[in-house]
Design a protein around this motif. Structure first.
Motif, PDB file in Angstrom:
ATOM      1  N   ALA A 151      54.661   5.854  45.652  1.00 19.43           N
ATOM      2  CA  ALA A 151      53.951   6.322  44.459  1.00 19.43           C
ATOM      3  C   ALA A 151      52.662   7.037  44.853  1.00 19.43           C
ATOM      4  O   ALA A 151      51.640   6.935  44.184  1.00 19.43           O
ATOM      5  CB  ALA A 151      53.659   5.142  43.530  1.00 19.43           C
ATOM      6  N   ASN A 169      57.221   1.056  44.152  1.00 22.22           N
ATOM      7  CA  ASN A 169      56.181   1.128  45.180  1.00 22.22           C
ATOM      8  C   ASN A 169      55.775  -0.265  45.624  1.00 22.22           C
ATOM      9  O   ASN A 169      55.904  -1.236  44.876  1.00 22.22           O
ATOM     10  CB  ASN A 169      54.945   1.859  44.619  1.00 22.22           C
ATOM     11  N   ARG A 170      55.322  -0.328  46.884  1.00 26.27           N
ATOM     12  CA  ARG A 170      54.792  -1.570  47.433  1.00 26.27           C
ATOM     13  C   ARG A 170      53.641  -2.058  46.550  1.00 26.27           C
ATOM     14  O   ARG A 170      53.554  -3.233  46.205  1.00 26.27           O
ATOM     15  CB  ARG A 170      54.305  -1.263  48.862  1.00 26.27           C
ATOM     16  N   THR A 171      52.783  -1.137  46.164  1.00 31.16           N
ATOM     17  CA  THR A 171      51.678  -1.473  45.253  1.00 31.16           C
ATOM     18  C   THR A 171      52.098  -1.056  43.844  1.00 31.16           C
ATOM     19  O   THR A 171      52.109   0.128  43.504  1.00 31.16           O
ATOM     20  CB  THR A 171      50.401  -0.706  45.666  1.00 31.16           C
ATOM     21  N   ALA A 174      53.204  12.469  47.208  1.00 34.20           N
ATOM     22  CA  ALA A 174      54.522  13.077  47.339  1.00 34.20           C
ATOM     23  C   ALA A 174      55.360  12.834  46.083  1.00 34.20           C
ATOM     24  O   ALA A 174      56.009  13.752  45.573  1.00 34.20           O
ATOM     25  CB  ALA A 174      55.225  12.534  48.579  1.00 34.20           C
ATOM     26  N   LYS A 231      50.241   1.484  41.318  1.00 35.01           N
ATOM     27  CA  LYS A 231      50.311   2.938  41.508  1.00 35.01           C
ATOM     28  C   LYS A 231      51.587   3.497  40.880  1.00 35.01           C
ATOM     29  O   LYS A 231      51.585   4.612  40.343  1.00 35.01           O
ATOM     30  CB  LYS A 231      50.227   3.295  42.996  1.00 35.01           C
TER      31      LYS A 231
HETATM   32  P1  ATR Z   1      51.591  10.974  50.232  1.00 40.50           P
HETATM   33  O1  ATR Z   1      50.647  12.005  49.745  1.00 40.50           O
HETATM   34  O2  ATR Z   1      52.358  11.370  51.468  1.00 40.50           O
HETATM   35  O3  ATR Z   1      52.480  10.424  49.180  1.00 40.50           O
HETATM   36  P2  ATR Z   1      49.917   8.643  50.016  1.00 40.50           P
HETATM   37  O4  ATR Z   1      49.386   9.143  48.742  1.00 40.50           O
HETATM   38  O5  ATR Z   1      48.991   8.048  51.008  1.00 40.50           O
HETATM   39  O6  ATR Z   1      50.663   9.804  50.799  1.00 40.50           O
HETATM   40  O7  ATR Z   1      51.087   7.627  49.703  1.00 40.50           O
HETATM   41  C1  ATR Z   1      51.794   6.984  50.696  1.00 40.50           C
HETATM   42  C2  ATR Z   1      52.909   6.189  50.050  1.00 40.50           C
HETATM   43  O8  ATR Z   1      53.653   5.526  51.085  1.00 40.50           O
HETATM   44  C3  ATR Z   1      52.419   5.111  49.111  1.00 40.50           C
HETATM   45  O9  ATR Z   1      53.371   4.938  48.080  1.00 40.50           O
HETATM   46  C4  ATR Z   1      52.405   3.873  50.032  1.00 40.50           C
HETATM   47  O10 ATR Z   1      52.522   2.633  49.361  1.00 40.50           O
HETATM   48  P3  ATR Z   1      51.198   1.897  48.785  1.00 40.50           P
HETATM   49  O11 ATR Z   1      50.822   2.650  47.552  1.00 40.50           O
HETATM   50  O12 ATR Z   1      51.661   0.521  48.507  1.00 40.50           O
HETATM   51  O13 ATR Z   1      50.181   1.983  49.867  1.00 40.50           O
HETATM   52  C5  ATR Z   1      53.652   4.126  50.807  1.00 40.50           C
HETATM   53  N1  ATR Z   1      53.722   3.369  52.077  1.00 40.50           N
HETATM   54  C6  ATR Z   1      53.010   3.572  53.192  1.00 40.50           C
HETATM   55  N2  ATR Z   1      53.386   2.704  54.161  1.00 40.50           N
HETATM   56  C7  ATR Z   1      54.354   1.927  53.620  1.00 40.50           C
HETATM   57  C8  ATR Z   1      55.164   0.849  54.097  1.00 40.50           C
HETATM   58  N3  ATR Z   1      55.046   0.374  55.349  1.00 40.50           N
HETATM   59  N4  ATR Z   1      56.086   0.308  53.263  1.00 40.50           N
HETATM   60  C9  ATR Z   1      56.225   0.780  52.010  1.00 40.50           C
HETATM   61  N5  ATR Z   1      55.499   1.786  51.491  1.00 40.50           N
HETATM   62  C10 ATR Z   1      54.577   2.356  52.287  1.00 40.50           C
END
Ligand code: ATR
Length: 271
Positions: free
Chosen positions: A127, A150-152, A130, A155
């Motif tokens: 979330a 999403n993990r969080t 991208a 968002k």
């Molecule tokens: P982007 O612009 O590439 O989307 P971002 O805004 O930093 O980058 O978002 C990264 C996404 O990858 C987020 O949804 C993040 O989850 P969180 O919102 O919970 O942080 C997700 N993400 C990153 N590492 C992760 C992991 N190990 N497992 C699951 N989701 C992950």
């Protein structure tokens, strides 16, 4: 010579210069296309310098897509709705922002992969920026519903709320997901780090397409899981990259380049 560039940090491995030079060659256009790496707090200064030197437009990659949005005098719909911009055009003294990531993804799915989103259940994992950039064109193209997991969770809920007027958008945590998704997209950054979103195998049951938005990383953990579970079509983001570039080129220069041969040349087998 018309000057263009891609701005990002890091920018070393960007394929955008090669893509745009290839497009220019198709038309015999006299352009230059550079890769520029502003310092993390130096986007605005680099942008102003590039414009002062006669630049015509830029692409923007991480982490500057919100800076590009903020720098614009005028924001077209794709940028406005996502709060981010991957493409700027400089004309008549003003900076115009668009975001072609979502349309690039949609074209890759529909034109290059030959699948339709119409009436389909589409699942985004992640979330961040991208998903925000990519979800809207898919909703507008007629997806039955988009689930953002999403993990969080908060968002994902924010995206569901922001896009509610555009169609059915549901938020979920990874552990709440069950089967029933036709198209599953990994829009988390896990593909860059050699990990994968922690979703269960059942989530992939019956899916027709698993799509990794990251490109050039081969069979990522997400794609590996999809393959193991038997999803028939796997793709990474190379087609999305080339298609968003073609949209940018068309916006800047009024003619859309051919993409198929370039995508084929850039595709790394997913094994
Ligand atoms: P982007 O612009 O590439 O989307 P971002 O805004 O930093 O980058 O978002 C990264 C996404 O990858 C987020 O949804 C993040 O989850 P969180 O919102 O919970 O942080 C997700 N993400 C990153 N590492 C992760 C992991 N190990 N497992 C699951 N989701 C992950």
């Amino acid at each position: 010579t018309d000057r263009y560039a891609v701005f990002g940090n890091p920018i070393g491995h960007s394929k955008s210069p090669a893509i745009h030079r290839g497009f220019a060659a198709q038309f015999g256009d006299d352009i230059s296309y550079e890769a520029i790496e502003p310092s993390l707090d130096g986007f605005r200064a680099s942008l102003e310098r590039f414009i002062a030197e006669g630049g015509r437009g830029i692409n923007i990659t991480a982490p500057f897509k919100t800076d590009a949005f903020d720098a614009a005098d005028l924001r077209l719909e794709g940028a406005e709705l996502t709060g981010a911009s991957n493409c700027l055009k400089f004309e008549d003294g003003s900076i115009v922002a668009e975001n072609f990531d979502g349309i690039g993804l949609l074209r890759d799915i529909e034109v290059n992969l030959g699948q339709t989103v119409v009436g389909k259940n589409v699942l985004f994992l992640g979330a961040g920026g991208a998903t925000r950039g990519a979800a809207l064109p898919i909703l507008r193209a007629g997806a039955a519903q988009v689930v953002v997991a999403n993990r969080t969770l908060t968002k994902a809920q924010a995206i569901a709320r922001d896009f509610a007027a555009e169609g059915t958008v549901l938020a979920a945590g990874f552990d709440e997901l069950t089967s029933g998704h036709d198209i599953i997209l990994n829009a988390t950054s896990t593909g860059l780090f050699g990990t994968r979103p922690e979703v269960s195998d059942d989530v992939f049951d019956g899916a027709a397409l698993a799509y990794e938005l990251v490109y050039g990383k081969g069979l990522t953990g997400f794609l590996q899981q999809a393959q193991d579970v038997g999803v028939p079509t796997l793709a990474d983001g190379v087609g999305m990259l080339v298609e968003q570039a073609a949209e940018a080129y068309a916006w800047w220069r009024g003619k859309r380049p051919e993409t198929a041969a370039l995508i084929e040349k850039m595709t790394v087998p997913l094994t």
